[in-house]
Design an enzyme around this catalytic site. Sequence first.
Site, PDB file in Angstrom:
ATOM      1  N   TYR A  18      -8.313  11.417  23.213  1.00 48.84           N
ATOM      2  CA  TYR A  18      -7.518  10.485  24.019  1.00 48.84           C
ATOM      3  C   TYR A  18      -8.338   9.897  25.167  1.00 48.84           C
ATOM      4  CZ  TYR A  18      -3.563  12.311  21.396  1.00 48.84           C
ATOM      5  OH  TYR A  18      -2.705  12.662  20.384  1.00 48.84           O
TER       6      TYR A  18
ATOM      7  N   TYR B  55       3.667   8.414  20.910  1.00 45.23           N
ATOM      8  CA  TYR B  55       4.102   9.197  22.075  1.00 45.23           C
ATOM      9  C   TYR B  55       2.966   9.342  23.080  1.00 45.23           C
ATOM     10  CZ  TYR B  55       1.741  13.750  21.350  1.00 45.23           C
ATOM     11  OH  TYR B  55       0.824  14.762  21.272  1.00 45.23           O
ATOM     12  N   ARG B  56       1.751   8.880  22.738  1.00 42.91           N
ATOM     13  CA  ARG B  56       0.564   9.176  23.535  1.00 42.91           C
ATOM     14  C   ARG B  56      -0.576   8.420  22.881  1.00 42.91           C
ATOM     15  NH1 ARG B  56      -1.474  15.445  23.246  1.00 42.91           N
ATOM     16  NH2 ARG B  56      -2.654  15.585  25.173  1.00 42.91           N
TER      17      ARG B  56
END
Lengths: 517, 517
Positions: free
Chosen positions: A87, A460-461
């Site tokens: 991420y 969601y992310r």
Amino acid sequence: MTPPGISPRRFEEALHAFGAAIGDGNVFAAEDDRIAYSDHYSADETRQMPSAALAPASVEEVQAVVRVANEYRVPLWPISRGKNFGYGGAAPALRGSVVLDLSRMKRIAVDEENGTVLLEPGVGFFDLYDHLQDNDIPLWLSVPGNSWGSVAGNALDRGLGYTPYGDHSARICGLEVVLPDGGLVRTGMGAMAGGKTWQLYRHGYGPSWDAMFCQSNFGIVTKLGLWLMSAPETVVGVDLEFDQPDDLGWVVDTVAPLRRDGVIQQSPSMGSWLRSAAVLTTRDEWTDDPGPLGDSVIGAIRDRFGIGWWSLQLRCYGPREMTRAALDVIKRAFNARPVLAMKEARWERGDSPEGSPLTGVPVSFPLANANWHGGRGGHIGYSPVLPPKGDLAIEQFRRTHALYQRYGFDYHGSFAMGERSLTNVNQVLFDRDDRDMMRRMDAFFRALVADARAQGYGEYRTHIEYMDLVASTYDFNDGALRRLNEKVKDALDPNGIIAPGKNGIWPAALRDQAHEA
Amino acid sequence: MTPPGISPRRFEEALHAFGAAIGDGNVFAAEDDRIAYSDHYSADETRQMPSAALAPASVEEVQAVVRVANEYRVPLWPISRGKNFGYGGAAPALRGSVVLDLSRMKRIAVDEENGTVLLEPGVGFFDLYDHLQDNDIPLWLSVPGNSWGSVAGNALDRGLGYTPYGDHSARICGLEVVLPDGGLVRTGMGAMAGGKTWQLYRHGYGPSWDAMFCQSNFGIVTKLGLWLMSAPETVVGVDLEFDQPDDLGWVVDTVAPLRRDGVIQQSPSMGSWLRSAAVLTTRDEWTDDPGPLGDSVIGAIRDRFGIGWWSLQLRCYGPREMTRAALDVIKRAFNARPVLAMKEARWERGDSPEGSPLTGVPVSFPLANANWHGGRGGHIGYSPVLPPKGDLAIEQFRRTHALYQRYGFDYHGSFAMGERSLTNVNQVLFDRDDRDMMRRMDAFFRALVADARAQGYGEYRTHIEYMDLVASTYDFNDGALRRLNEKVKDALDPNGIIAPGKNGIWPAALRDQAHEA
């Protein structure tokens, strides 16, 4: 290198002021430092490289840093431990931001009797696990598959684990936050000085702020309250293997009601064959063919690891008679269904530790999957949220599998079964030294996001590089929620110094920095 | 009567504009209307009387009302159904506000397969119950003890029920909100136009807003997503009676770990002897003595109803073998303890409805306790949150019991056992025609709040009259959380039109209206 709009000379002054606040030894502004805090899974580490990093040791030092940042208009990118690989790691969404590394803040205060902990952001899962073990505290963690990161950071980014406490952000109870103006606030019952229920009662009085500091740039969390599970008397369950891709459908339809109704209280994850292979082997052991893996290789991998096309582990936690009863209900639900293999699992208090995330034991070996392609590897997360319906899961699998094939990647998806949702967690594995692959990767990722959007599914992310792209898919009423977030952002952070661009939220002065969606 | 700072003529113009927006027949500004929307449990109904009420029928009409309110700077006090007796009913915190009555908005959309509902604010518990029954939908409600109010309003005010879904605000999943500027936002996955998981996945992407619209004046909720429990196969449990006040201690210590670890998944409430008596009888049937009831009367009440000093009902919900196992664990925990009486309760699918809030059936007869003193009765809620510890519960009981005695009220407290907290719910019963009693009541209530504050306990909810008082007890860092709320309030609602004073949050222009704490 400097933050956007700040001259080298002015930035030099700011770094001196930061040094005066936290000690020059805790200001990192050399080329090596910038590389250390960049995204190690990026094809181009300079793309989201920070201009420097700061490592305060206390909340007072964080406040002092924030005051300096306001004075010099220096954007800060707070990280807990910066281990959020896939991420963006430690790297900021806005190139040239100054990383605020909170990993030196490592205090742990456990309330054993009530099963809670108050943590600073630098506490890792291994730190907390060791603390509980060393002090014989019978509480269990919930840990993510790669558990080398921060407990608080993971919860704030809505990370997932595998025990009944696996929805980490849902177990947050009370925060201490440095606001963008340097002020200090405590949420929930911590809003009362000396309040006795800060980590015990979540809602507080009036609007509840905890979830507003998740995936957020409204403040810097310096302490996080978290609920921990009592060490259960037993953990029992089944490891299931399924032969065909389309088994996904009936399995989801079988598990969803058990999960929703609390027969299964953890979030099981249905993973495909590459999950084990990518961790325990490298691709060149199986084939030289650069394209997506074919059926013969998939068959060979499944044979070697004795797994199905999909694997699923279900676990029940609690007193002996209760887990036995729950397991009976689960086995009844799978009775006479085409299960390829079912193996019972059982752990009782007094047994040696089972040693996996299913029992809250942190592990980091799954990170090895970054080596799948050889070279300097990496992965990126893609995780849209679906309704918990078998037919939709099959369609999701087929559509994304076809995209993997089209862009030449090996399918690496799993389905995490939440209380009323299904998160299709994909870790797309790549070799970042393979320029052609990385170009395809970007196009592939954009195609995946567009595919989810077309279905009405949101991620969601997401990775720092794609935060604006994903934010743009949340488009109800012309992006009303983003405008609301921006209004709050501008009120709390008029100088735009905290994590510009985090989850697509930009302060007024930097709104033109948003990546084109 | 007009809102503060608005001339009668200007207010007349505003009412015309409201009438143009929603129809003159839905604007209520006569004396009778003002009384109808005032606090019926107040000693002086004029104290927090509204200047008028408006009843829009759709979200578009709510938006139109908000635009007019901004133009004329008219403060609106949104209510769902206004049945929140004990906390102020329909009446506003700021006298002269215009009540925005949403009770005409009654749409219900159930997702039977996933166990969710999307509700408008006017839907009452009885409405939703009837809807499920009429359509043979096997989902259960969680209802408060007095269930005549709004499902959405109760959840937004953090009301409590008795099933595993009893923490109503924790089961909210996705809101539609009219913001103070008239804009419309949807939270969570509803932020994606046509998103398929609005009622299924709670966190959304980025900061999560749902809990920010609870006990809040940041917007007007026009739709609320709520999770509903599947009708269980069985409900089993025990009804327990305890003889002595101090039994409270060991019972709390017995139940707390069962509750925390999920053996008990609902929130049991331990109630004292007056609970039944006040609903089923009036005080004059027992005594003419005006002071607090003595031991002989308490003994007579307990004899008549066959109850202990404390009564506690525990229930387990789910498949037969699981509830049986849980009940075994519960009974083992109470084994050889001084239980006065234990009666097993059992309901199975196919049995006729058990008919109480324990099985999600709405009831309103407990409201009868307002008649306890005769005259025009009423009650007020006082509900501090404690750690779930027996010794602290006993001390809390003793201190507050002494205050009841000192101020001449009959003890009427219970202890609701949450996952990691204990809420000491008190309904102080009074006769509002008894001026002396009402004067004592105010002093008594202030003494209770001060007592909780001294212990580090905060109320989770309070009456409109005492919202500022309770807010003032949340005093960490000189009221940092209130300042944060005010900053957001001013950014979202610069004209200060939505619910000024709600939970102690005042807009800039009206901050001088805050009641002295």
